[in-house]
Write a protein that holds these residues in place. Structure first.
Motif, PDB file in Angstrom:
ATOM      1  N   ALA A  67       0.827  -1.213   0.000  1.00 49.20           N
ATOM      2  CA  ALA A  67       0.000   0.000   0.000  1.00 49.20           C
ATOM      3  C   ALA A  67       0.856   1.255   0.000  1.00 49.20           C
ATOM      4  O   ALA A  67       0.535   2.250  -0.679  1.00 49.20           O
ATOM      5  N   GLU A  68       1.950   1.235   0.746  1.00 49.96           N
ATOM      6  CA  GLU A  68       2.823   2.403   0.802  1.00 49.96           C
ATOM      7  C   GLU A  68       3.610   2.571  -0.495  1.00 49.96           C
ATOM      8  O   GLU A  68       3.857   3.687  -0.949  1.00 49.96           O
ATOM      9  N   LEU A  69       4.015   1.451  -1.108  1.00 45.77           N
ATOM     10  CA  LEU A  69       4.708   1.532  -2.393  1.00 45.77           C
ATOM     11  C   LEU A  69       3.766   2.045  -3.483  1.00 45.77           C
ATOM     12  O   LEU A  69       4.177   2.819  -4.361  1.00 45.77           O
ATOM     13  N   GLU A  70       2.512   1.633  -3.432  1.00 39.72           N
ATOM     14  CA  GLU A  70       1.536   2.133  -4.396  1.00 39.72           C
ATOM     15  C   GLU A  70       1.284   3.622  -4.200  1.00 39.72           C
ATOM     16  O   GLU A  70       1.129   4.377  -5.170  1.00 39.72           O
ATOM     17  N   ALA A  71       1.258   4.054  -2.940  1.00 40.52           N
ATOM     18  CA  ALA A  71       1.092   5.482  -2.649  1.00 40.52           C
ATOM     19  C   ALA A  71       2.296   6.274  -3.155  1.00 40.52           C
ATOM     20  O   ALA A  71       2.152   7.388  -3.684  1.00 40.52           O
ATOM     21  N   LEU A  72       3.487   5.698  -3.000  1.00 41.96           N
ATOM     22  CA  LEU A  72       4.689   6.339  -3.529  1.00 41.96           C
ATOM     23  C   LEU A  72       4.595   6.479  -5.047  1.00 41.96           C
ATOM     24  O   LEU A  72       4.953   7.523  -5.616  1.00 41.96           O
ATOM     25  N   GLN A  73       4.109   5.438  -5.703  1.00 40.22           N
ATOM     26  CA  GLN A  73       3.954   5.484  -7.157  1.00 40.22           C
ATOM     27  C   GLN A  73       3.009   6.611  -7.567  1.00 40.22           C
ATOM     28  O   GLN A  73       3.278   7.341  -8.532  1.00 40.22           O
ATOM     29  N   ARG A  74       1.915   6.769  -6.845  1.00 36.12           N
ATOM     30  CA  ARG A  74       0.970   7.857  -7.147  1.00 36.12           C
ATOM     31  C   ARG A  74       1.628   9.221  -6.965  1.00 36.12           C
ATOM     32  O   ARG A  74       1.427  10.146  -7.772  1.00 36.12           O
ATOM     33  N   LEU A  75       2.421   9.353  -5.908  1.00 31.88           N
ATOM     34  CA  LEU A  75       3.105  10.622  -5.649  1.00 31.88           C
ATOM     35  C   LEU A  75       4.089  10.947  -6.766  1.00 31.88           C
ATOM     36  O   LEU A  75       4.153  12.089  -7.242  1.00 31.88           O
ATOM     37  N   VAL A  76       4.857   9.947  -7.199  1.00 27.89           N
ATOM     38  CA  VAL A  76       5.821  10.163  -8.277  1.00 27.89           C
ATOM     39  C   VAL A  76       5.112  10.611  -9.545  1.00 27.89           C
ATOM     40  O   VAL A  76       5.579  11.504 -10.265  1.00 27.89           O
ATOM     41  N   ARG A  77       3.955  10.006  -9.817  1.00 29.61           N
ATOM     42  CA  ARG A  77       3.191  10.391 -11.012  1.00 29.61           C
ATOM     43  C   ARG A  77       2.690  11.826 -10.916  1.00 29.61           C
ATOM     44  O   ARG A  77       2.705  12.575 -11.900  1.00 29.61           O
ATOM     45  N   ARG A  78       2.233  12.220  -9.725  1.00 26.40           N
ATOM     46  CA  ARG A  78       1.753  13.596  -9.546  1.00 26.40           C
ATOM     47  C   ARG A  78       2.887  14.600  -9.721  1.00 26.40           C
ATOM     48  O   ARG A  78       2.700  15.673 -10.306  1.00 26.40           O
ATOM     49  N   LEU A  79       4.049  14.249  -9.228  1.00 31.67           N
ATOM     50  CA  LEU A  79       5.196  15.156  -9.369  1.00 31.67           C
ATOM     51  C   LEU A  79       5.641  15.250 -10.827  1.00 31.67           C
ATOM     52  O   LEU A  79       6.168  16.289 -11.252  1.00 31.67           O
TER      53      LEU A  79
END
Length: 403
Positions: A67-79
């Motif tokens: 779940a945290e790795l998926e959240a990191l992936q979302r953050l990277v995409r937003r950036l």
């Protein structure tokens, strides 16, 4: 350069109060960097990082939680490339390594993290890629397709070529056959790496302890090798191997890894962190078949991130009738075939028995010329061509640049 970083801020995402406190203290005296803290789990973010307009983002997470790795992936995409992301975690495994490579994070640091390492990494991330693009340690990994194919010999000779060609570049050979490695013996050196000193506390391995455990060849080449223990057969945690390689690559320009035949839990991680992977084989049907199996195993374990090159040792373009021929090898290995190494058993055996490099006996040996064409494909002393994607952080990311 100070004016570049003064306009940027670093956003730290963490729920670890002690880590937040240490990071605040680390940046408190800096006029060039403004630290902003978001005391939330990465999975609970709702735009706070984007609103802070970061120059770089440090995310403290549990790399074992999907779940945290998926959240990191979302953050990277937003950036969307607008700010480099550095990841800090108390845990590390091969699955997390693969994900972080795919996300192209700027750095990955394993807790406990020293404030000096964190600050250096953040500064390199703020500077961005480009200026020190080639300063990251280059990791060349050699994997034997079978026993006795000459993997250790080619790894060591590659290390000498990198060491001699790099214009003062430092090189270290790491023997990961921790039970019965032979790198130190091939160079008539005493193996000094006592893994029992750190296997339960990998964080104990620091620069000072590394210096004690390195063996030094008269040429300046360094070797990290453990004493042979043929009666022991046990593995070691991935954290131990990663910590060791991370530290070695922090202080050497080139790292050459001699891998064991056995597949360990950390094997995939080493492959993912390597810039160049060579499978060493020879011209026999069983050996070439096993080479095919290894290529397939690498693809299944690490996907497109790992594409090995195959070196055929003791290569003979013209073989006896009914034996394996050059065309057979090229057809079987396809794009993975990097080249062959001439069969010069007499020279190699003399070098091993004397504990000296091949060039000390014959600088113009056909074995060396063949190996050079493979290791330096662009040739003319320009240095090896390798993509800079080492995930281990492997030191250069900590001390010299952000990936």
């Amino acid at each position: 350069m100070a004016t570049e970083t003064s306009a940027k801020s670093i956003v730290l995402v963490s729920t670890d109060r002690d880590f937040v406190k240490e990071t605040r203290s680390a940046f408190a005296s800096s006029d060039a960097i403004e630290l902003k803290v978001v005391e939330k789990n990465v999975a609970d973010l709702h735009g706070e990082v984007i609103q802070a307009e970061p120059g770089a983002v440090v995310v403290d997470l549990d790399a074992t939680k999907l779940a945290e790795l998926e959240a990191l992936q979302r953050l990277v995409r937003r950036l969307d490339g607008g700010a480099p992301v550095l990841v800090v975690s108390a845990s590390f495994d091969a699955a997390a390594a693969r994900i972080l490579v795919q996300l192209k994070v700027a750095d990955f640091l394993v807790k406990p993290v020293t404030t000096a390492d964190l600050v250096r990494s953040c500064i390199r991330a703020l500077k961005g890629p480009g200026r020190d693009e080639q300063s990251e340690a280059q990791i060349h990994t050699f994997v034997p397709a079978a026993g006795g194919v000459g993997n250790t010999t080619l790894a060591i000779q590659t290390a000498f070529q990198l060491h001699d060609t790099g214009g003062g570049a430092s090189t270290c050979v790491v023997d990961l056959n921790l039970q019965q490695g032979a790198c130190a013996e091939y160079l008539d050196l005493e193996p000094r790496f006592d893994i029992s000193e750190i296997e339960n506390q990998p964080e104990r391995l620091d620069r000072q302890l590394l210096e004690v455990m390195l063996s030094q060849h008269e040429s300046g080449l360094s070797v990290l090798a453990a004493p042979a223990r043929p009666t022991e057969m046990r593995t070691f945690d991935t954290d131990v191997v990663v910590r060791m390689l991370d530290l070695v690559s922090a202080y050497f320009d080139n790292v050459v890894i001699d891998m064991p035949r056995t597949w360990f839990p950390w094997t995939e991680t080493v492959l993912l962190g390597s810039n160049k992977i060579y499978i060493v084989t020879e011209m026999t049907v069983p050996c070439l078949r096993n080479t095919q199996r290894l290529i397939q195993a690498f693809a299944q374990a690490a996907g497109r991130e790992v594409s090995p090159s195959v070196i055929v040792n003791r290569f003979e373009a013209r073989r006896f009738e009914g034996g394996v021929k050059q065309n057979d090898v090229e057809e079987l290995l396809g794009e993975h075939f990097a080249g062959g190494i001439a069969n010069n058993y007499k020279l190699v055996r003399e070098a091993v028995d004397r504990g000296v490099p091949l060039h000390q006996i014959d600088a113009e040996a056909n074995v060396l010329k063949d190996l050079r064409r493979i290791v330096f494909p662009a040739e003319a002393g320009a240095g090896p061509v390798a993509s800079s994607r080492s995930l281990f952080a492997f030191g250069r990311r900590l001390l010299r640049r952000a990936g």
